[in-house]
Design a protein around this motif. Structure first.
Motif, short mmCIF file in Angstrom:
data_model
loop_
_atom_site.label_atom_id
_atom_site.label_comp_id
_atom_site.label_asym_id
_atom_site.label_seq_id
_atom_site.Cartn_x
_atom_site.Cartn_y
_atom_site.Cartn_z
N LYS A 143 0.80 -1.23 0.00
CA LYS A 143 0.00 0.00 0.00
C LYS A 143 0.83 1.28 0.00
CE LYS A 143 -3.47 -2.86 0.73
NZ LYS A 143 -4.25 -3.38 -0.41
N VAL A 144 2.10 1.20 -0.41
CA VAL A 144 2.93 2.40 -0.48
C VAL A 144 2.56 3.21 -1.71
CG1 VAL A 144 5.31 3.27 -0.54
CG2 VAL A 144 4.79 1.14 0.67
N ILE A 145 2.28 2.51 -2.80
CA ILE A 145 1.82 3.13 -4.05
C ILE A 145 0.66 2.32 -4.60
CG2 ILE A 145 4.08 4.10 -4.69
CD1 ILE A 145 4.38 1.68 -6.62
N THR A 146 0.03 2.83 -5.64
CA THR A 146 -1.01 2.07 -6.35
C THR A 146 -0.60 1.97 -7.81
OG1 THR A 146 -2.70 2.96 -4.88
CG2 THR A 146 -3.46 1.92 -6.90
N LEU A 147 -0.72 0.75 -8.36
CA LEU A 147 -0.37 0.52 -9.77
C LEU A 147 -1.63 0.37 -10.61
CD1 LEU A 147 2.58 -2.04 -9.49
CD2 LEU A 147 2.75 0.35 -10.21
N LYS A 148 -1.51 0.75 -11.87
CA LYS A 148 -2.62 0.59 -12.81
C LYS A 148 -3.06 -0.87 -12.85
CE LYS A 148 -2.00 2.76 -16.64
NZ LYS A 148 -1.45 3.07 -17.98
N ASP A 149 -2.08 -1.78 -12.91
CA ASP A 149 -2.36 -3.21 -12.90
C ASP A 149 -1.34 -3.89 -11.98
OD1 ASP A 149 -2.79 -5.90 -13.28
OD2 ASP A 149 -2.36 -5.91 -15.43
N ASP A 159 3.27 3.58 -14.70
CA ASP A 159 2.05 2.86 -14.33
C ASP A 159 1.62 3.12 -12.88
OD1 ASP A 159 1.71 1.44 -16.82
OD2 ASP A 159 3.48 0.28 -16.26
N VAL A 160 2.35 3.98 -12.19
CA VAL A 160 1.98 4.34 -10.82
C VAL A 160 0.83 5.35 -10.89
CG1 VAL A 160 2.73 5.42 -8.66
CG2 VAL A 160 4.31 3.93 -9.94
N VAL A 161 -0.35 4.95 -10.42
CA VAL A 161 -1.53 5.84 -10.48
C VAL A 161 -1.88 6.43 -9.13
CG1 VAL A 161 -2.51 4.73 -12.51
CG2 VAL A 161 -3.07 3.83 -10.25
N GLY A 162 -1.25 5.92 -8.08
CA GLY A 162 -1.45 6.47 -6.75
C GLY A 162 -0.12 6.56 -6.04
N ASN A 163 0.25 7.76 -5.58
CA ASN A 163 1.55 7.97 -4.94
C ASN A 163 1.37 9.01 -3.83
OD1 ASN A 163 4.24 8.21 -4.28
ND2 ASN A 163 4.89 9.04 -6.26
N PRO A 164 0.67 8.61 -2.74
CA PRO A 164 0.30 9.57 -1.70
C PRO A 164 1.48 10.30 -1.06
CG PRO A 164 -0.09 7.30 -0.99
CD PRO A 164 0.17 7.26 -2.44
N LYS A 165 2.65 9.67 -1.02
CA LYS A 165 3.81 10.33 -0.40
C LYS A 165 4.67 11.06 -1.44
CE LYS A 165 4.20 7.70 3.84
NZ LYS A 165 5.11 7.24 4.89
N LYS A 166 4.18 11.07 -2.69
CA LYS A 166 4.91 11.75 -3.77
C LYS A 166 6.37 11.28 -3.83
CE LYS A 166 2.00 15.91 -3.76
NZ LYS A 166 0.99 15.38 -2.82
N LEU A 167 6.53 9.98 -3.76
CA LEU A 167 7.87 9.39 -3.82
C LEU A 167 8.52 9.69 -5.16
CD1 LEU A 167 7.05 5.86 -2.32
CD2 LEU A 167 7.92 7.87 -1.11
N LYS A 168 9.83 9.92 -5.14
CA LYS A 168 10.59 10.18 -6.35
C LYS A 168 11.42 8.94 -6.68
CE LYS A 168 10.89 15.10 -5.24
NZ LYS A 168 11.80 16.20 -4.83
N PHE A 169 11.18 8.35 -7.84
CA PHE A 169 11.86 7.12 -8.21
C PHE A 169 13.12 7.39 -9.01
CE2 PHE A 169 7.46 5.89 -7.45
CZ PHE A 169 7.64 4.80 -6.59
N LYS A 170 14.19 6.75 -8.58
CA LYS A 170 15.49 6.89 -9.24
C LYS A 170 15.89 5.51 -9.77
CE LYS A 170 19.90 9.18 -8.32
NZ LYS A 170 20.69 9.89 -7.29
N GLU A 171 16.01 5.38 -11.09
CA GLU A 171 16.32 4.09 -11.70
C GLU A 171 17.83 3.95 -11.92
OE1 GLU A 171 13.32 2.69 -14.67
OE2 GLU A 171 12.62 4.78 -14.51
N LEU A 172 18.41 2.92 -11.29
CA LEU A 172 19.85 2.70 -11.34
C LEU A 172 20.16 1.24 -11.65
CD1 LEU A 172 20.74 4.64 -8.06
CD2 LEU A 172 21.07 5.48 -10.39
N GLU A 173 21.38 0.98 -12.07
CA GLU A 173 21.80 -0.40 -12.32
C GLU A 173 21.68 -1.20 -11.02
OE1 GLU A 173 25.69 -2.95 -13.81
OE2 GLU A 173 25.68 -0.77 -14.03
#
Length: 259
Positions: A143-149, A159-173
């Motif tokens: 329940k940290v985020i909500t996904l479309k599927d 695909d993140v449709v719910g992000n109540p804490k406005k988390l910022k995602f950083k994609e790394l190796e």
């Protein structure tokens, strides 16, 4: 004199066995894959298979070297990752034997629980599709985020449709994620890299997959050598009761057998 002759005959026998041994080169990441392969090496030797393990720190080269026939098999990846790799690279690598599951986890040096994550917290996730989706599904399940599927294993940040804490995602190796724990609020880390970094998944992970995860780690081969005797011996040995016991005793729940 008779004893000397017996020793010569025995030595000749061992030499003949060594000459007949079939060499099998397997690419693997260090923990736990190479460790498990090291455990089965003596058993395979008794079956006439000389196992040579090449250790890699990334997820691309083990597959590329298999495609290029520089190794005979590899052992590091999940089926979803393999499917995505084949799709993107136009390759036809095939899964052979499911060996173990490494429960994926969320780690932090800044908070003690997910509830403590502040608005705008930075979350590092792997930058390749299957493990990025795996990270997001784990966060959604808790329940940290909500996904479309929530069942789409290839979900992306889009695909993140719910992000109540406005988390910022950083994609790394994936391999770098343990090293950025001091720089982010949360990192979603594959267990093999967590173990290499001396993290204890069953104790240190704030969130962790359960035993129902579909992400078993497979021995992977090419279509042209999938049914060779040496590959079959490797697959059978890696799914033996002895290996199940070894995994249970060595990793104490951080890695679990998938057979």
């Amino acid at each position: 004199m008779q004893r000397f002759k017996s020793l010569l005959i025995a030595a000749a026998g061992f030499a003949a066995l060594a000459a007949q041994a079939e060499k099998l080169t397997v690419a693997a990441t260090a923990v736990p894959h190479a460790e498990i392969l090291a455990f089965v090496k003596p058993t395979l030797a008794k079956q006439g298979v000389e196992l040579d393990v090449k250790v890699f720190t990334d997820y691309i080269q083990p597959n590329m070297q298999l495609v290029e026939k520089r190794v005979d098999a590899n052992f590091f990846q999940t089926k979803p990752y393999l499917v995505e790799f084949n799709k993107n690279r136009g390759t036809n690598l095939v899964p052979s034997q499911a060996v173990h599951l490494e429960p994926f986890g969320a780690y932090s040096k800044k908070v003690k629980s997910i509830a403590e994550l502040k608005e705008g917290a930075v979350v590092a996730i792997p930058n390749e599709a299957s493990n990025a989706g795996r990270s997001l599904i784990l966060l959604a399940k808790h329940k940290v985020i909500t996904l479309k599927d929530p069942s789409n294993i290839m979900s992306t940040v889009k695909d993140v449709v719910g992000n109540p804490k406005k988390l910022k995602f950083k994609e790394l190796e994936a391999a770098t994620l343990p090293r950025v724990l001091d720089q982010v609020d949360l990192a979603m880390i594959n267990t093999n890299y967590a173990l290499e970094a001396k993290l204890v998944p069953t104790k240190d992970a704030l969130l962790i997959e359960d035993a129902n995860s579909p992400y078993a780690n497979y021995v992977v081969t090419r279509a042209d050598n999938a049914n060779t005797p040496a590959i079959k011996k490797l697959a059978a040995t890696l799914s033996s009761p002895e290996v199940k016991k070894f995994i249970s005793e060595k990793y104490k729940g951080a890695v679990v057998a998938a057979f």
